[in-house]
Design an enzyme around this catalytic site. Structure first.
Site, PDB file in Angstrom:
ATOM      1  N   LYS A 104       0.849  -1.191   0.000  1.00 58.72           N
ATOM      2  CA  LYS A 104       0.000   0.000   0.000  1.00 58.72           C
ATOM      3  C   LYS A 104       0.893   1.252   0.000  1.00 58.72           C
ATOM      4  CE  LYS A 104      -3.635  -2.579   0.064  1.00 58.72           C
ATOM      5  NZ  LYS A 104      -3.031  -3.816  -0.443  1.00 58.72           N
TER       6      LYS A 104
HETATM    7  C1  LIG Z   1      -9.688  -3.384  -1.187  1.00 57.47           C
HETATM    8  C2  LIG Z   1      -9.056  -3.994   0.031  1.00 57.47           C
HETATM    9  N1  LIG Z   1      -9.730  -3.984   1.182  1.00 57.47           N
HETATM   10  C3  LIG Z   1      -9.196  -4.499   2.312  1.00 57.47           C
HETATM   11  C4  LIG Z   1      -7.935  -5.042   2.317  1.00 57.47           C
HETATM   12  C5  LIG Z   1      -7.365  -5.585   3.596  1.00 57.47           C
HETATM   13  O1  LIG Z   1      -6.305  -4.809   4.088  1.00 57.47           O
HETATM   14  P1  LIG Z   1      -5.289  -5.476   5.123  1.00 57.47           P
HETATM   15  O2  LIG Z   1      -4.483  -6.493   4.383  1.00 57.47           O
HETATM   16  O3  LIG Z   1      -4.460  -4.358   5.645  1.00 57.47           O
HETATM   17  O4  LIG Z   1      -6.121  -6.102   6.191  1.00 57.47           O
HETATM   18  C6  LIG Z   1      -7.194  -5.093   1.133  1.00 57.47           C
HETATM   19  C7  LIG Z   1      -5.833  -5.672   1.120  1.00 57.47           C
HETATM   20  O5  LIG Z   1      -5.116  -5.638   0.165  1.00 57.47           O
HETATM   21  C8  LIG Z   1      -7.767  -4.555  -0.051  1.00 57.47           C
HETATM   22  O6  LIG Z   1      -7.110  -4.554  -1.213  1.00 57.47           O
END
Ligand SMILES: Cc1ncc(COP(=O)(O)O)c(C=O)c1O
Length: 402
Positions: A195
């Protein structure tokens, strides 16, 4: 064949945008030996508190809460809304499995919404789901491209329903002059490794709603009056003992990394966008493919190139992506079985027990989709390689790839 010199920078191969200054910040936090979510220091003297202050200024949001992941940021945002347990919550059929998972984690029921040809949330279908009684909307800026927030918020407002933004991949991106993540009641971001700010794992939520923020702070792990540290001007009337407390707050080492790397966020987004726009521009007239378009210029982080192989079925899309991989471009598709299944294709969310054709339009578009990661560290040679590989594969498609 490609040589190691032809490798493609991706985060799982160790590609990062971190610097020695970021490493030094993390080491300072390690040497400080206070890593826990709260200690005796005032919030503004902690790394997590400094991060929240920086993000609040950057995004123009009243309140920021740093937590363990994008998933917990979405779940906390939903918990903060205090909806009746088991409420139907709308979310698009094109997102990562974590979005419906976070809805489940918050005790609710995901209801999927169709996406349009550019794989943005289809607002007409959202109205159908709102009419059927959805109690909240989780809109997703999937793969760094903004959803049409004015249209989504207008539809939700008509039904008196709050909007949570899954803004996980779009820190530093705005729509209509307003940062993504601040259009809805709450916005959830991730600081996971690929990210815009990379702390390995991590996330945060933003909101202007003090009551929702207070509930989120408690659920995130504030107990025995620690809520007051987040409200120097006076604490909202929330009974903290009535809310369950989860250990979801960001630790100090990650917060230190995030504070340091925030300095280069604009540079990172600018680089990614340049790569994306040059590649998308070069592929514009190529027959047989349709590059995914943002809802407005610059409403995109540029972290991936997504395009459809128009009218392709799953085997053709797979052959197209295979050709790119032969040329040293790590392309992948959304359809297909096996260990390489794609967790962003809704029919792979078996935990929801949905029929495969629950969203026929979204399924058709996802089946055509090919995706390539675009690191800020790409060189012009990488761009050339990608443009040539796609152009060459498209000349042999559709249906003519041996
Ligand atoms: C659109 C989206 N939502 C939620 C998440 C979840 O984030 P995390 O991995 O920090 O929990 C991701 C992870 O890549 C994502 O791409």
């Amino acid at each position: 064949m490609t040589s190691p010199a032809d490798s493609w920078p991706t985060y799982d191969e160790g590609d990062t945008f971190l610097t020695g200054a970021d490493e030094a910040a993390a080491i300072r936090a390690v040497l400080g030996r206070r890593y826990y979510r709260y200690d005796a220091r005032p919030l503004q003297e902690t790394w997590a508190g400094r991060l929240e202050e920086r993000l609040s200024r950057l995004l123009g949001a009243q309140h920021v809460l740093a937590c363990t992941s994008g998933t917990t940021a979405i779940a906390l945002s939903l918990l903060a809304l205090d909806l009746p347990k088991g409420s139907p919550v709308a979310c698009p059929g094109f997102t990562f499995a974590a979005t419906p998972s976070a809805i489940l984690l918050a005790g609710h029921r995901p209801v999927l919404v169709e996406c349009d040809d550019d794989l943005h949330l289809d607002v007409a279908d959202l109205r159908r789901v709102l009419t059927a009684g959805a109690a909240a909307v989780v809109v997703v800026h999937m793969r760094g491209m903004a959803s049409d927030m004015p249209a989504v918020c207008a539809a939700a407002d008509e039904f008196g329903v709050p909007v949570v933004e899954d803004a996980v991949p779009v820190l530093g991106v705005s729509l209509g002059g307003r940062p993504l993540g601040t259009h809805g009641r709450l916005g959830a971001f991730s600081t996971q490794a690929d990210k815009p700010v990379n702390t390995g794992e991590g996330g945060f939520l933003v909101t202007d709603d003090p009551d929702a923020y207070a509930r989120a702070v408690i659920h995130c792990g504030a107990y025995e009056g620690r809520l007051a540290r987040h409200f120097p001007g006076g604490v909202p009337a929330v009974d903290e003992r009535s809310l369950p407390v989860y250990g979801w707050r960001m630790d100090e080492i990650r917060a230190a990394l995030a504070v340091s790397s925030l300095d280069r966020l604009p540079e990172r987004i600018a680089l990614q966008r340049t790569h994306h726009d040059r590649i998308a521009g070069a592929l514009e007239g190529v027959k047989g493919i349709a590059v995914r378009r943002p809802v407005a210029p610059d409403a995109c982080s540029g972290q991936q190139l997504l395009f459809r192989v128009v009218d392709a079925d799953a085997p053709l899309a797979a052959r197209f992506a295979g050709r790119l991989r032969e040329r040293g471009v790590p392309a992948r598709t959304y359809s297909g079985e096996g260990p390489g299944y794609n967790a962003r294709a809704y029919w792979n969310w078996r935990f929801l027990d949905l029929p495969e054709d629950a969203l026929p339009r979204t399924r058709r578009r996802l089946t055509e989709l090919v995706e390539v990661p675009l690191s800020p560290n790409l060189t012009p040679a990488h761009r050339e390689r990608l443009i040539n590989a796609v152009t060459e594969a498209a000349e042999r498609c559709p249906g003519r790839v041996p």
